[in-house]
Design a protein around this motif. Structure first.
Motif, PDB file in Angstrom:
ATOM      1  N   GLN A  28     -83.984  26.589  61.201  1.00  0.00           N
ATOM      2  CA  GLN A  28     -84.496  27.669  62.047  1.00  0.00           C
ATOM      3  C   GLN A  28     -85.068  27.103  63.334  1.00  0.00           C
ATOM      4  OE1 GLN A  28     -87.670  30.140  60.455  1.00  0.00           O
ATOM      5  NE2 GLN A  28     -87.164  31.801  61.840  1.00  0.00           N
TER       6      GLN A  28
ATOM      7  N   GLN B 292     -84.670  36.120  63.472  1.00  0.00           N
ATOM      8  CA  GLN B 292     -84.669  35.502  64.802  1.00  0.00           C
ATOM      9  C   GLN B 292     -84.785  33.990  64.673  1.00  0.00           C
ATOM     10  OE1 GLN B 292     -86.058  37.671  68.201  1.00  0.00           O
ATOM     11  NE2 GLN B 292     -87.547  36.082  68.669  1.00  0.00           N
ATOM     12  N   GLY B 293     -83.876  33.283  65.328  1.00  0.00           N
ATOM     13  CA  GLY B 293     -83.864  31.824  65.257  1.00  0.00           C
ATOM     14  C   GLY B 293     -83.073  31.269  64.092  1.00  0.00           C
ATOM     15  N   LYS B 294     -82.524  32.163  63.243  1.00  0.00           N
ATOM     16  CA  LYS B 294     -81.763  31.724  62.069  1.00  0.00           C
ATOM     17  C   LYS B 294     -80.270  32.025  62.268  1.00  0.00           C
ATOM     18  CE  LYS B 294     -83.591  31.018  58.249  1.00  0.00           C
ATOM     19  NZ  LYS B 294     -83.956  29.821  57.474  1.00  0.00           N
TER      20      LYS B 294
ATOM     21  N   LYS C 284     -80.084  37.772  62.968  1.00  0.00           N
ATOM     22  CA  LYS C 284     -80.662  39.077  63.323  1.00  0.00           C
ATOM     23  C   LYS C 284     -79.597  40.095  63.743  1.00  0.00           C
ATOM     24  CE  LYS C 284     -81.813  37.705  68.083  1.00  0.00           C
ATOM     25  NZ  LYS C 284     -80.818  38.528  68.759  1.00  0.00           N
TER      26      LYS C 284
ATOM     27  N   PRO D  12     -89.123  30.839  66.100  1.00  0.00           N
ATOM     28  CA  PRO D  12     -88.753  32.253  65.958  1.00  0.00           C
ATOM     29  C   PRO D  12     -89.343  33.197  66.993  1.00  0.00           C
ATOM     30  CG  PRO D  12     -90.485  31.714  64.410  1.00  0.00           C
ATOM     31  CD  PRO D  12     -90.138  30.428  65.108  1.00  0.00           C
TER      32      PRO D  12
END
Length: 709
Positions: A102, A199-201, A84, A105
């Motif tokens: 991931q 988000q979360g990646k 992000k 999120p």
């Protein structure tokens, strides 16, 4: 085994170092010959903590520029980022991709230990650092005072504990990675606060020509799949194309790709329309190409769904060349072109022994007017098929007549955007006929004797005689109706007004099947959702458990899953009919499980509760599916449940059904129609889709005989 060292840059915050280590360790699991050296550094955003992230003056590469500079200097081969944090555009020399893993999120609310949302003081101070979270706080905590807060996760939590703020919003993934999940007070549902895409990646950046980055990208990205959608009929797609749609994470589809094909996609697939609608601007080709590149770099399984065959006037090479330049792989699955699919639907054979043995096909629209070769095509005196020629029709007419084509030369226009319309005329009168018929694009233009009505190869009409039949209900019931209607010569129009939403906790109930003697399933949809949950959660069905169903359609769906029903009504295919069958057996001390819809009737539950332990639970919810406000043209409408009638009348006025043929499946649906003052034309004697089509055919036959006699 020989070891290889790869230098990797990242921010030196505790969170960044942890997520970098986690990600590189996962790569090492796949590639054990690789060792990584992590080089941490501070970015502009780490140093300048007074900058507001949502301030338009704040640079977009706030957390990435120093890492980019390190790659450009050659300090390391790759850099690791929170996805992000990547800006919309990287330096021209650089490339990126997302890793496939991931974290959760979503976002969370954090309070001081011991506090709850209900115990928050009046006008609490809420710390946030993004516009998205600010908007959420204004809705969820309208009396809160909002302040900008920056710093590492630990630094922000310390400000909370020190009393400088009363609540924080953060990414759940960050707390999980730092192993401080105990600080989470409330997990915000994704529906309330949708997270940003990355988000979360984790993302990796590298120089475009760096062989290490290129090799890792090939390992962790999927090929783009170009799928030919065929000529509009959703059944005229290849099995391979259908499989690609089912497996896709993201589908970019054209205006000429039937949206019904998206029914094959998964519930989590992102479907993006990139075509042109009449009266609206189309997405520019370069934007489509960039969107494809973006989605595949983000680790998605991308399907590019194109009408007809991608290679025939489908601008395929413009998209594949960009993928080639980006060193991103792709596959092409051909489709049935309108060249043969639409012409056959319109009753025209492109070649015939006694008419023509060859034909010319071309586009009448080119990017530059100077490239248009209509004049050259006319000079060849060959039977001709024009793609994208509708707006050029007056020009085509003039040029062909100037080249001494006979004014009486047959010409046909065939339009097939999901349905086929054929307009025939001659070179002399076709422009006037188009105006009279209010004919519109898209259309193929066929010029030559093969377009003459005398050479029409259309089949004699069947009993439904191209009647336009609107099919309501859920997509599954519509699918079972369509082929039967087509086989009888009707034109089915898919118009689903309902969608079924499986409940998330189904497996919790199904895992206790050993406690029951009988399971009742009252519709094919119930069977499908039941077995989807069984397979997803790997639940074993007890060998001695029995099944009851309300009719042959439900029984057929059950048998497709390798299970045969023990109880099924002989005639009245409904809950009442099944109850009459079940009355023949004593159910004392035989517990019963009743998975049903949220609007299912209570008759079965009441029948069993008098005799044995009964547990009924909601298997799925019936939700409205919005359709365009303007209905398509139709003469007959089929309602497959009372809910269909209610949903139709929620979206459209009763007057839209005036002078229409209305068919209902079974007495229960008819009862609802009569309650709504609808003039029901016929009711199926069997509460099945097959029975409904049979009743439609019988009604039409009787009507035809009455007109003859």
């Amino acid at each position: 085994m020989k070891k290889f060292l790869i230098k990797s840059g990242c921010r030196n915050s505790p969170l960044s170092l942890i997520q970098t280590n986690n990600s590189l360790n996962k790569i090492k699991e796949d590639l054990p010959s690789i060792e990584f050296e992590i080089i941490g550094l501070k970015t502009f955003g780490d140093i300048n903590k007074d900058l507001a992230l949502d301030d338009k003056k704040t640079p977009l590469d706030l957390f990435t520029k120093e890492l980019d500079d390190g790659i450009l200097r050659g300090d390391y081969e790759i850099a690791i980022h929170s996805a992000k944090d990547l800006p919309p555009k990287l330096p021209n020399e650089m490339e990126y991709f997302w890793l496939p893993w991931q974290e959760v999120p979503g976002d969370v609310v954090i309070l001081r230990k011991g506090d709850t949302i209900d115990s928050l003081k009046e006008n609490p101070i809420a710390g946030t650092s993004s516009e998205r979270r600010t908007d959420y706080l204004k809705k969820k905590f309208p009396d809160a005072k909002l302040v900008a807060i920056r710093g590492t996760i630990d630094e922000r939590i310390q400000q909370l504990d020190d009393g400088k703020v009363d609540l924080l919003l953060m990414a759940e993934a960050a707390l999980n990675r730092l192993n401080i999940q105990d600080r989470i007070t409330y997990k915000i549902p994704l529906s309330e606060l949708p997270p940003p895409e990355g988000q979360g990646k984790i993302a990796i950046t590298y120089l475009k020509d760096n062989p290490i980055g290129k090799t890792l990208k090939k390992l962790y990205t999927h090929p783009v799949i170009f799928v030919g959608a065929g000529t509009g009929d959703p059944e005229l797609i290849t099995i391979k194309g259908q499989k690609a749609i089912k497996a896709a994470d993201c589908i970019l589809y054209d205006a000429l790709a039937n949206p019904d094909l998206l029914n094959y996609s998964s519930a989590n697939c992102q479907n993006i329309f990139v075509g042109k609608r009449e009266g609206q601007h189309s997405m520019q080709q370069d934007l489509i190409t960039n969107l494809i590149l973006q989605k595949v770099r983000q680790g998605n399984k991308v399907v590019r769904l194109k009408g007809g065959d991608p290679s025939i006037f489908g601008r395929l090479t413009e998209e594949t060349s960009s993928l080639q330049q980006a060193d991103l792989p792709y596959q092409i699955i051909p489709g049935i072109s309108s060249l043969n699919g639409v012409t056959l639907s319109g009753g025209i054979s492109l070649t015939s022994r006694n008419i023509n043995q060859s034909f010319l096909t071309a586009t009448a629209t080119t990017q530059n007017a100077s490239d248009n070769k209509i004049d050259e095509y006319a000079a060849l005196k060959q039977p001709t098929v024009f793609f994208m020629g509708f707006k050029q029709l007056p020009t085509i007419q003039k040029i062909f007549l100037n080249h001494q084509w006979e004014p009486s030369t047959p010409i046909a226009l065939i339009s097939q955007k999901f349905e086929t319309y054929t307009l025939r005329g001659t070179l002399e009168n076709i422009v006037d006929k188009v105006k009279e018929a209010n004919f519109s694009s898209p259309a193929l233009i066929l010029i030559g004797d093969f377009a003459h009505l005398e050479n029409d190869i259309s089949s004699p009409t069947l009993i439904l005689n191209k009647s336009r039949i609107l099919l309501t209900g859920v997509k599954e019931s519509i699918a079972s109706l369509k082929s039967s209607i087509e086989n009888a010569g009707g034109i089915p129009i898919s118009w689903p007004l309902l969608q079924l939403i499986p409940q998330k906790n189904i497996h919790e109930h199904l895992s206790k099947m050993n406690d029951y003697s009988l399971i009742i399933l009252t519709s094919p949809s119930a069977v499908r959702i039941f077995f989807q949950a069984i397979k997803k959660h790997q639940i074993l069905i007890p060998k001695d458990i029995e099944f009851g169903v309300t009719g042959p359609s439900t029984a057929e769906e059950l048998m497709l899953n390798g299970v045969y029903p023990n109880y099924i009504p002989n005639t009245d295919f409904s809950s009442v009919g099944l109850i009459n069958e079940l009355k023949k057996v004593s159910w004392k001390n035989k517990p019963v499980l009743l998975p049903r819809s949220d609007i299912g009737g209570k008759a079965l539950e009441e029948f069993f509760q008098k005799q044995t332990e009964t547990f009924a639970f909601t298997l799925y919810e019936n939700k409205s599916k919005a359709q365009p406000p303007e209905l398509p043209s139709f003469g007959t409408i089929l309602f497959t449940s009372p809910s269909c009638i209610e949903r139709y009348l929620e979206q459209y006025r009763p007057s839209t059904l005036a002078n229409k043929i209305i068919g209902c499946i079974g007495k229960v649906t008819e009862k609802k129609a009569l309650e709504k003052n609808l003039n029901v034309s016929f009711v199926s004697s069997e509460s099945t889709t097959e029975g409904l089509v049979k009743s439609l055919i019988n009604f039409t036959t009787n009507d035809k005989l009455n007109s003859i006699l």
